[in-house]
Design a protein around this motif. Sequence first.
Motif, PDB file in Angstrom:
ATOM      1  N   ALA A 251       0.897  -1.303   0.029  1.00  0.00           N
ATOM      2  CA  ALA A 251      -0.003  -0.404  -0.334  1.00  0.00           C
ATOM      3  C   ALA A 251       0.751   1.084   0.073  1.00  0.00           C
ATOM      4  CB  ALA A 251      -0.679  -0.189   1.344  1.00  0.00           C
ATOM      5  N   SER A 252       1.755   1.124   0.491  1.00  0.00           N
ATOM      6  CA  SER A 252       2.683   2.639   0.649  1.00  0.00           C
ATOM      7  C   SER A 252       3.618   2.705   0.120  1.00  0.00           C
ATOM      8  CB  SER A 252       3.569   2.572   2.194  1.00  0.00           C
ATOM      9  OG  SER A 252       4.917   1.753   1.982  1.00  0.00           O
ATOM     10  N   GLU A 253       3.928   1.627  -0.852  1.00  0.00           N
ATOM     11  CA  GLU A 253       4.392   1.420  -2.284  1.00  0.00           C
ATOM     12  C   GLU A 253       3.784   1.512  -3.194  1.00  0.00           C
ATOM     13  OE1 GLU A 253       6.188  -2.263  -3.866  1.00  0.00           O
ATOM     14  OE2 GLU A 253       7.648  -2.100  -2.276  1.00  0.00           O
ATOM     15  N   PHE A 259       1.847   8.960  -6.068  1.00  0.00           N
ATOM     16  CA  PHE A 259       2.005  10.460  -5.557  1.00  0.00           C
ATOM     17  C   PHE A 259       3.099  10.824  -6.496  1.00  0.00           C
ATOM     18  CE2 PHE A 259       4.961  13.248  -3.841  1.00  0.00           C
ATOM     19  CZ  PHE A 259       4.618  14.476  -3.585  1.00  0.00           C
ATOM     20  N   VAL A 260       4.475   9.859  -7.080  1.00  0.00           N
ATOM     21  CA  VAL A 260       5.421  10.112  -8.210  1.00  0.00           C
ATOM     22  C   VAL A 260       4.412  10.710  -9.267  1.00  0.00           C
ATOM     23  CG1 VAL A 260       7.069   9.604  -9.085  1.00  0.00           C
ATOM     24  CG2 VAL A 260       6.920   8.961  -7.003  1.00  0.00           C
ATOM     25  N   ALA A 261       3.253   9.448  -9.902  1.00  0.00           N
ATOM     26  CA  ALA A 261       2.465  10.046 -11.093  1.00  0.00           C
ATOM     27  C   ALA A 261       1.808  11.094 -10.697  1.00  0.00           C
ATOM     28  CB  ALA A 261       1.715   9.004 -11.259  1.00  0.00           C
ATOM     29  N   LEU A 314       7.100  10.486 -14.730  1.00  0.00           N
ATOM     30  CA  LEU A 314       5.751  10.028 -15.085  1.00  0.00           C
ATOM     31  C   LEU A 314       5.321   8.641 -15.842  1.00  0.00           C
ATOM     32  CD1 LEU A 314       2.615  10.494 -14.560  1.00  0.00           C
ATOM     33  CD2 LEU A 314       2.559  11.868 -16.751  1.00  0.00           C
ATOM     34  N   LEU A 315       6.571   8.353 -16.994  1.00  0.00           N
ATOM     35  CA  LEU A 315       6.617   6.914 -17.078  1.00  0.00           C
ATOM     36  C   LEU A 315       6.773   5.572 -16.361  1.00  0.00           C
ATOM     37  CD1 LEU A 315       5.942   5.614 -20.098  1.00  0.00           C
ATOM     38  CD2 LEU A 315       8.284   6.447 -21.240  1.00  0.00           C
ATOM     39  N   LEU A 316       8.016   6.220 -16.110  1.00  0.00           N
ATOM     40  CA  LEU A 316       8.605   5.076 -14.990  1.00  0.00           C
ATOM     41  C   LEU A 316       7.287   4.902 -13.599  1.00  0.00           C
ATOM     42  CD1 LEU A 316      12.526   5.777 -13.985  1.00  0.00           C
ATOM     43  CD2 LEU A 316      11.248   3.423 -14.911  1.00  0.00           C
ATOM     44  N   ALA A 317       6.573   5.696 -13.609  1.00  0.00           N
ATOM     45  CA  ALA A 317       5.513   5.332 -12.360  1.00  0.00           C
ATOM     46  C   ALA A 317       4.474   4.479 -12.839  1.00  0.00           C
ATOM     47  CB  ALA A 317       5.293   7.103 -11.765  1.00  0.00           C
ATOM     48  N   ALA A 321       3.903   1.084 -11.649  1.00  0.00           N
ATOM     49  CA  ALA A 321       2.604   0.212 -10.959  1.00  0.00           C
ATOM     50  C   ALA A 321       2.246  -0.570 -11.963  1.00  0.00           C
ATOM     51  CB  ALA A 321       1.662   1.830 -11.194  1.00  0.00           C
ATOM     52  N   GLY A 322       2.718  -1.258 -12.712  1.00  0.00           N
ATOM     53  CA  GLY A 322       2.263  -2.218 -13.647  1.00  0.00           C
ATOM     54  C   GLY A 322       1.033  -2.460 -14.151  1.00  0.00           C
ATOM     55  N   ARG A 323       0.193  -1.193 -14.366  1.00  0.00           N
ATOM     56  CA  ARG A 323      -0.464  -1.242 -15.343  1.00  0.00           C
ATOM     57  C   ARG A 323      -0.651  -1.913 -16.267  1.00  0.00           C
ATOM     58  NH1 ARG A 323      -2.359   4.571 -16.432  1.00  0.00           N
ATOM     59  NH2 ARG A 323      -1.914   5.354 -14.192  1.00  0.00           N
ATOM     60  N   PRO A 324      -2.126  -3.152 -17.230  1.00  0.00           N
ATOM     61  CA  PRO A 324      -1.686  -3.869 -18.043  1.00  0.00           C
ATOM     62  C   PRO A 324      -1.768  -2.755 -18.684  1.00  0.00           C
ATOM     63  CG  PRO A 324      -3.968  -3.239 -17.287  1.00  0.00           C
ATOM     64  CD  PRO A 324      -3.230  -2.296 -16.732  1.00  0.00           C
ATOM     65  N   LEU A 325      -0.500  -3.559 -20.380  1.00  0.00           N
ATOM     66  CA  LEU A 325       0.194  -2.632 -21.520  1.00  0.00           C
ATOM     67  C   LEU A 325      -1.188  -3.033 -22.441  1.00  0.00           C
ATOM     68  CD1 LEU A 325       3.796  -4.759 -21.651  1.00  0.00           C
ATOM     69  CD2 LEU A 325       3.012  -2.116 -20.589  1.00  0.00           C
TER      70      LEU A 325
END
Length: 489
Positions: A251-253, A259-261, A314-317, A321-325
């Motif tokens: 959760a904290s990650e 937050f970074v995004a 932003l891209l790295l964040a 987040a492992g959003r589906p590609l």
Amino acid sequence: MIRSWSTWPLRVRLVVTMTVLFAAVLGAIGVASAALLHENLMANLNNQVQDTFMRAAGPGGKDHFMVGPGLAQDAVGVVLDQNGTAQMNGRSDYVTRTLTAGQIAALAAVPADGAFHDITVPGLGAYRALSDPAQGPGSPADSRVVVALPEAHVGETVSELIVTEAVLGVAGVILVGFVGFGLIRVSLRPLDRVAATAARISMLPLHEGEVGRLNRVPAQDTDPRTESGLVGASLNRMIDHVSAALEARHASETRVRQFVADASHELRTPLASIKGYAELTRRSRESVPPDAAYALGRVESEATRMTALVEDLLLLARLDAGRPLEREPVDLAPLVVDAVRDAHAAVPDHRWEVRLPEDAAAEVVGDENRLRQVLVNLLANAGKHTPAGTTVTASLTCEDRWAVLAVADDGPGIPQELLPTVFERFARGDGSRSRKAGSTGLGLAIVAAVVASHGGQVWVTSEPGETVFTVRLPLETSALPAVAVAATS
Ligand SMILES: Nc1ncnc2c1ncn2[C@@H]1O[C@H](COP(=O)(O)OP(=O)(O)O)[C@@H](O)[C@H]1O
Ligand SMILES: [Mg+2]
């Protein structure tokens, strides 16, 4: 070599201890009972010897030595005169038989003390003998009588008992061993299950990402009234704590990434404004003094640099987040051609070359924009971190089930001390050249993240005059299972 006792499995130690103790107890009982039986039989024999002593002379007087009624079979005896010379002798064997000289001598040697003695009668074996100075009934004056009874059946009976005990004992020990082993195995089985649960958890990748529900010990093995249940229950409590900690970490990650995004996203607009206003003001030359124009130029270029940084963050964040590609077929060849053309336009003082496969189509499944980003970053590095005149070659090949993309340049190479960490975030060469060119140190980290999320690999070899970044992506035809891509987020 025998291992030390404490390293043996518990079940073996328990079984061995149990059987050894059981065998020891059986042995002790056996020895005691044999001793008791022997003592009893000897007392019995003594009585018989005493009895025989009384009856030796028999009712018929001195001519009927050792023939009286009630004489034990195989009883032997002699009558000695005061010189110790045998006057009569015999062996009760339904018919009285005379003894040999050797047998008589053995009997004559028994001291006349009224006590029982163990002797060996030649030819007959072990005997229990009694001689009494008191005259035997019916014997001549000043003579003494010696009688003896065989001990053979005492020995036989005792050995029979010992053999029986030994046979039963061995069978008992074996039985106890087997039954004990089975029992212990059954009772330790819950502990095995608890251990299996612990082992399964220890194999999970707990160090990153969302771990999900951990397997707990089954309820049947968590009864705290049993030892294994106590372990199981404790393990479950620990698993719950670990789960909670992992969830909290995740959760904290997630919060940090979010937050970074969010921060990066929010910074884009003000940065664009700063840049725009700085440019606008600088352009209106009449009103701006040269110093201020210079300062505005700096503001503008720093804002540009910061925009790049924010875009990368932003891209790295988002990748983190492992959003589906996006998962669609992407032909890499046109991507390479476009990217090299753009790089050429941006850095015209380098030589740009492209090598594409003639036959096979290098189609991979993935996200076109992100794959383009990989190429842009690698080509930008080859343009940015090398001097004018450097030749950069982008090549695409198909190998087996992989599309292999390589970006090579003959520039000065990556500093040796930077090489091992070059794919890490904010890792960059400290050369002023790269700083001037708007270096963020995030380009290769993005490359690595995108490639990993496509189930591929990236690596670099670098020495002065030859730096090669190689990216390997699974070809579409290799039918990579969807989970493999999802797992490497
Ligand atoms: N082709 C190359 N030749 C020499 N150095 C390179 C090359 N590619 C990358 N580097 C070094 O690796 C560092 C990290 O690259 P990167 O992550 O893209 O960050 P950036 O390009 O923003 O500095 C660069 O700062 C540079 O020192
Ligand atoms: Mg870069």
